[in-house]
Design an enzyme around this catalytic site. Structure first.
Site, PDB file in Angstrom:
ATOM      1  CG  PHE A 149      68.529  37.179  60.770  1.00 40.61           C
ATOM      2  CD1 PHE A 149      68.363  36.485  61.945  1.00 40.61           C
ATOM      3  CD2 PHE A 149      68.450  38.694  61.010  1.00 40.61           C
ATOM      4  CE1 PHE A 149      68.275  36.981  63.216  1.00 40.61           C
ATOM      5  CE2 PHE A 149      68.157  39.137  62.082  1.00 40.61           C
ATOM      6  CZ  PHE A 149      68.097  38.294  63.381  1.00 40.61           C
ATOM      7  CE  LYS A 173      69.240  39.452  49.485  1.00 38.79           C
ATOM      8  NZ  LYS A 173      70.218  38.987  50.725  1.00 38.79           N
ATOM      9  CD  GLU A 176      73.077  39.270  53.814  1.00 40.17           C
ATOM     10  OE1 GLU A 176      71.979  39.111  53.536  1.00 40.17           O
ATOM     11  OE2 GLU A 176      73.749  40.435  53.543  1.00 40.17           O
ATOM     12  NE  ARG A 177      73.537  39.388  59.277  1.00 46.58           N
ATOM     13  CZ  ARG A 177      74.250  39.861  58.346  1.00 46.58           C
ATOM     14  NH1 ARG A 177      75.348  39.081  57.651  1.00 46.58           N
ATOM     15  NH2 ARG A 177      74.221  41.082  58.106  1.00 46.58           N
ATOM     16  CB  SER A 226      65.846  46.636  59.123  1.00 48.92           C
ATOM     17  OG  SER A 226      66.575  46.783  57.937  1.00 48.92           O
ATOM     18  CB  CYS A 281      58.965  41.392  62.746  1.00 48.47           C
ATOM     19  SG  CYS A 281      57.582  40.257  62.177  1.00 48.47           S
ATOM     20  CD  GLU A 383      62.893  45.975  64.554  1.00 48.84           C
ATOM     21  OE1 GLU A 383      63.612  46.175  63.723  1.00 48.84           O
ATOM     22  OE2 GLU A 383      61.974  45.203  64.480  1.00 48.84           O
TER      23      GLU A 383
HETATM   24  P1  NAD Z   1      67.776  43.493  57.105  1.00 42.64           P
HETATM   25  O1  NAD Z   1      67.049  44.923  56.651  1.00 42.64           O
HETATM   26  O2  NAD Z   1      69.240  43.820  57.532  1.00 42.64           O
HETATM   27  O3  NAD Z   1      68.136  42.504  55.804  1.00 42.64           O
HETATM   28  C1  NAD Z   1      66.811  42.241  55.131  1.00 42.64           C
HETATM   29  C2  NAD Z   1      67.235  41.897  53.770  1.00 42.64           C
HETATM   30  O4  NAD Z   1      67.706  42.892  52.972  1.00 42.64           O
HETATM   31  C3  NAD Z   1      68.361  40.820  53.645  1.00 42.64           C
HETATM   32  O5  NAD Z   1      67.822  40.132  52.615  1.00 42.64           O
HETATM   33  C4  NAD Z   1      69.535  41.445  53.380  1.00 42.64           C
HETATM   34  O6  NAD Z   1      70.713  40.887  52.640  1.00 42.64           O
HETATM   35  C5  NAD Z   1      69.095  42.866  52.624  1.00 42.64           C
HETATM   36  N1  NAD Z   1      69.669  43.935  52.811  1.00 42.64           N
HETATM   37  C6  NAD Z   1      70.117  44.234  54.120  1.00 42.64           C
HETATM   38  N2  NAD Z   1      71.049  45.690  53.968  1.00 42.64           N
HETATM   39  C7  NAD Z   1      70.858  46.097  52.714  1.00 42.64           C
HETATM   40  C8  NAD Z   1      71.045  47.273  52.118  1.00 42.64           C
HETATM   41  N3  NAD Z   1      71.941  48.216  52.630  1.00 42.64           N
HETATM   42  N4  NAD Z   1      70.659  47.348  50.804  1.00 42.64           N
HETATM   43  C9  NAD Z   1      69.927  46.359  50.055  1.00 42.64           C
HETATM   44  N5  NAD Z   1      69.469  45.160  50.755  1.00 42.64           N
HETATM   45  C10 NAD Z   1      70.250  44.909  51.960  1.00 42.64           C
HETATM   46  O7  NAD Z   1      67.006  42.871  58.053  1.00 42.64           O
HETATM   47  P2  NAD Z   1      67.405  41.502  59.090  1.00 42.64           P
HETATM   48  O8  NAD Z   1      68.525  41.717  60.083  1.00 42.64           O
HETATM   49  O9  NAD Z   1      67.677  40.244  58.179  1.00 42.64           O
HETATM   50  O10 NAD Z   1      66.096  41.042  59.545  1.00 42.64           O
HETATM   51  C11 NAD Z   1      65.514  41.763  60.962  1.00 42.64           C
HETATM   52  C12 NAD Z   1      64.756  42.773  60.484  1.00 42.64           C
HETATM   53  O11 NAD Z   1      63.406  42.173  59.704  1.00 42.64           O
HETATM   54  C13 NAD Z   1      63.809  43.345  61.946  1.00 42.64           C
HETATM   55  O12 NAD Z   1      63.913  44.791  61.897  1.00 42.64           O
HETATM   56  C14 NAD Z   1      62.402  42.708  61.873  1.00 42.64           C
HETATM   57  O13 NAD Z   1      61.604  43.443  62.576  1.00 42.64           O
HETATM   58  C15 NAD Z   1      62.277  42.783  60.386  1.00 42.64           C
HETATM   59  N6  NAD Z   1      61.318  41.624  60.410  1.00 42.64           N
HETATM   60  C16 NAD Z   1      59.876  42.250  59.926  1.00 42.64           C
HETATM   61  C17 NAD Z   1      58.752  41.294  59.661  1.00 42.64           C
HETATM   62  C18 NAD Z   1      57.608  41.990  58.988  1.00 42.64           C
HETATM   63  O14 NAD Z   1      56.697  41.165  58.471  1.00 42.64           O
HETATM   64  N7  NAD Z   1      57.249  43.142  59.434  1.00 42.64           N
HETATM   65  C19 NAD Z   1      59.236  40.054  59.616  1.00 42.64           C
HETATM   66  C20 NAD Z   1      60.316  39.558  60.032  1.00 42.64           C
HETATM   67  C21 NAD Z   1      61.597  40.510  60.275  1.00 42.64           C
END
Ligand code: NAD
Length: 498
Positions: A149, A173, A176-177, A226, A281, A383
């Site tokens: 998101f 994909k 969804e937020r 994450s 991140c 985190e």
């Molecule tokens: P998230 O892991 O909740 O979601 C990321 C994606 O995974 C979304 O598209 C979501 O729909 C999907 N997802 C969520 N739960 C799932 C599940 N149980 N099974 C399958 N798919 C699932 O992350 P977020 O809250 O959207 O984003 C924040 C996180 O992203 C933080 O941890 C941040 O550090 C990380 N991030 C990392 C980088 C990097 O380059 N390392 C860059 C940006 C953000």
């Protein structure tokens, strides 16, 4: 109520699952749209569309594909104000910060315009008697991206721009937020001349992610989110024979040496720690002053700066940061602050009770500052992803270096110093993927690569830059000999150049 469906075959299509997720306005706390959550069947349909479209797209010469990217840049610039407003209203980051999100994505599209040069293979003339040998890079086919998101414009563009320029078709994909900007990017690509079906957006949650991870026609997956989900995507995707790069969470340290310019360091910490409400991140979440004198001087300057952070609705261009993305996430961040107090850290600035006048139901919280945080605390190990900065006091340089080196995350790190020797030693020995020297958020530019180490990144290749070409293509090597060099007898021994 606005309904957001999917983008398949060059047009917006309604979802057929009958299931929807809420898209909030984080400023007011109200639901502003419903986003369709796709089924595995809907994903399969999009993949078949992408598979068919990919053949013609890959056949186009690379420069024709690059021209689509060039036009796309033009359209992004034309529409950037609308895109920034749309992004900010679903994410909650300020409009100037939303412009940054779009710009850093656009820069990777600019990089993709030059990809024809990087797709050129290698050639050895006379590799043997009348033998020429050449290698070429070919697209993988249908590839997919699953994005978070917190950068709804930048990260999708980091993923699909190089993939498309290399001749792949794409399934995105998004989170969804905040799905509206990714959907709009897909429309703009069609306007830029991308053939229908080459880029498709399928919205949804776990069901569609699982369908992507196991779909036999998807060759590669780029994930950002994450760490637990990144690890799941990596292990499941690779178990199904896919090439996967999965980038996860972070805990980025900034080390402040006794010789650092303290005003510069404080400015850097406040911007990198609290910008975008800490939902980056590459945000700095741990400050590590070296020595008691440095720590005391840092704290003295930090407290008034954190107390006077300007929080506002995301439309307030003068705000330092806006609301967090959802109520659930804001409450999780507040819970971490409670945990920090229970663990014995000193909460010097408490933003938990902040309420935004006129936006009392919005997902706001104020900046929080902890001192005397130690390695064993959950607020140090995990985190938080919110406007919470922890100060961990280090006895000396070695103690400071060991903190990021021993931490399970290894995304970004920074050192503030005027000592070139210390900076050089630090950049060589630090066990983290992206390093800043007097730079708090060292996000590499489009033509370098972005990627964290340890549990911040799973897989071998980074995002954008030269690694993106390696990730989105496979190498073929051709050995050719023309009739004048062919012997008229069979050879049973492996050919050598002896
Ligand atoms: P998230 O892991 O909740 O979601 C990321 C994606 O995974 C979304 O598209 C979501 O729909 C999907 N997802 C969520 N739960 C799932 C599940 N149980 N099974 C399958 N798919 C699932 O992350 P977020 O809250 O959207 O984003 C924040 C996180 O992203 C933080 O941890 C941040 O550090 C990380 N991030 C990392 C980088 C990097 O380059 N390392 C860059 C940006 C953000």
């Amino acid at each position: 109520m606005k309904e957001i469906g999917h983008f398949v075959g060059g047009k917006n299509v309604a979802g057929s699952s009958g299931r929807f997720g809420d898209v909030f306005d984080p400023n007011t706390g109200e639901v502003q749209a419903k986003v369709a959550l796709a089924t595995a069947k809907e994903l399969d349909h999009a993949v078949q569309v992408a598979k068919k479209a990919q053949l013609g797209w890959a056949e186009k010469n690379p420069q024709v594909r690059a021209r689509v990217m060039m036009k796309f840049v033009e359209l992004l610039n034309r529409d950037k104000d609308n895109l920034a407003a749309m992004l900010s209203s679903e994410h909650g980051k300020t409009i100037p910060d939303a412009h940054g999100d779009i710009q850093r994505g656009l820069e990777v599209v600019e990089f993709a315009i030059g990809i024809p040069h990087l797709l050129k293979g290698e050639f050895s003339v006379g590799a043997g008697p009348n033998i020429d040998m050449y290698s070429l890079r070919q697209p993988l086919g249908v590839v997919a991206g699953i994005t978070p998101f917190n950068f709804p414009a930048m990260i999708p563009m980091w993923k699909f721009a190089p993939a498309l320029a290399c001749g792949n078709s794409y399934i995105l994909k998004p989170s969804e937020r905040d799905p509206s900007v990714p959907m709009r990017l897909a429309e703009l690509l069609i306007e830029a001349g991308l053939p229908e079906g080459v880029l498709n957006v399928v919205n949804g949650g776990k069901e569609v992610v699982d369908a992507i991870l196991t779909h036999p026609d998807i060759q590669a997956i780029g994930f950002v989110g994450s760490t637990p989900i990144a690890e799941y995507v990596y292990t499941t995707g690779t178990a199904h024979g896919k090439r996967v790069q999965a980038f996860g969470g972070a805990k980025n340290h900034m080390i402040i040496m006794p010789d650092a310019d303290m005003d510069q360091a404080v400015n850097a910490l406040v911007g990198a720690g609290y910008g975008s409400a800490g939902e980056r991140c590459m945000a700095i979440s741990v400050a590590v002053p070296v020595g008691k004198q440095t720590a005391d001087a840092l704290i003295e300057k930090l407290i008034p700066r954190v107390e006077s952070l300007r929080i506002g609705p995301s439309s307030d261009k003068d705000a330092d940061f806006g609301p967090l993305v959802t109520r659930q996430h804001r409450d999780k961040v507040k819970d971490y602050v409670d945990i920090g107090i229970q663990e014995g850290a000193s909460l010097l600035v408490d933003g938990r009770d902040f309420s935004m006048q006129g936006y009392e139901n919005g997902f706001f919280m104020g900046g929080c500052l902890f001192d005397n945080v130690t390695r064993d605390m959950r607020i140090y190990k995990e985190e938080i992803f919110g406007p919470v900065l922890s100060v961990v006091r280090a006895h000396d340089y070695e103690d400071a270096v060991s903190l990021p080196n021993d931490h399970e995350y290894g995304n970004g790190v920074a050192i503030f110093t005027r000592d070139g020797d210390a900076a050089r030693d630090f950049s060589t020995r630090i066990n983290v993927g992206m390093v800043g020297i007097n730079v708090p958020i060292p996000v590499p530019l489009a033509y370098h690569t972005f990627g964290g180490w340890k549990r911040s990144g799973f897989g071998d290749l980074n995002q954008h830059g030269p690694d993106s070409i390696r990730f989105y293509t496979k190498t073929k090597t051709v050995t050719s000999r023309w009739p004048s060099g062919i012997k008229d007898s069979a050879e049973f021994v492996i050919p050598t150049m002896g």
